[in-house]
Enzyme design. Sequence first.
Site: not given
Length: 332
Positions: A12, A32, A84, A124, A126, A148, A152, A178, A197-199
């Site tokens: 992002i 980093n 993340k 997020s 989340t 995680y 946030k 998302n 991990n994401n769809l």
Amino acid sequence: MRILVTGGTGFIGSHTVVRLIENGIDVTVFDNLYNSKITVLDKIEKITGVRPDFRLCDMTDRDSLEIIFKEAHFDAVIHFAGYKAVGESVEKPLMYYDNNITGTLNLLELMEKYNVKNLIFSSSATVYGIPDKCPIEESAPLFCLNPYGRTKLMIEEILRDLCIADKDFSAVLLRYFNPVGCHPSGLIAENPNGIPNNLMPRIIQAAKGEIPELKVFGDDYDTRDGTCIRDYIHVVDLADGHVAAVDYVIKNKGSIAVNLGTGNGFTVLELIKTFERVNGVKVPYSIAPRREGDSMESFADTRLAKKVFGWETKLSVEDMCRDAWKGALSYE
Ligand code: WQD
């Protein structure tokens, strides 16, 4: 105007750097490179014609971070840097708290010291945990299911407290839903180090044959086809949301949390079918058990972003699927 973008070579972050440059804003990036590659700078330069000023820096190293603030003054900071991965945060909570919280405290202390008082924070959806109802308003209860998400939420609380203590500080907390897709050039894309991990990255792996099939985590939810509903937002729309927030964060004081989503929900199977239709590919999948911690439904109330930033999404789920696939095929 000069803006410091932390984590600016990430998924992002890099898309936001492109849009900031295209809006005539000077950008300094630090990262980093834990979850990104330095070659992203070449891609940003290829897209915009401008190579952002870059510093290799870990925000937990306060001394190296301070050098950045000594070298230039910033009108605002956009803060993406942070680990993340939900699953990784459960296995390594101390690593997540140290990096995300300590690193952010270092950043904020230096912002105070060098009189940089405008911050846009990458929060997020989340932080809503398992929402009671959708669309989700910013005033909804906040609750986190994993370390995680808790980092946030903790950073949001730190920023709310800082804005109470320092009346000159301005913090915009952007709650992403998302993010998917990539820049239409395909030059910058979601390219996480390690296993995604994401769809959407998993759909792409299945479509490319890198994995035998996608596992759909549960089809027995109380939704129109039994699979979970999410608010997928194109990363380019998300980047524009950050550019729209810059004007607001500079002109206002105090803290405000704002959803960045489309306000539309799509099920997992609907996303798979859209991806197949738009790209003319097959996505092999099978139904697997539910994933621990998943909410059945999550999509944004988008009225506040429209009201305070004059921003709303423009790109469709078809654009997201098309650009994600293009990025996957062209990214190296
Ligand atoms: C979406 C849907 C899964 C993978 C996460 C983070 C959140 C934010 C966005 C950073 C769910 C299903 C997924 C797979 C599947 N990230 N799925 N098979 O969980 O909504 O949000 O990413 O801020 O913090 O929690 O996104 O892409 O992991 O899952 O069926 O192999 O796809 O069950 O319903 P999520 P996701």
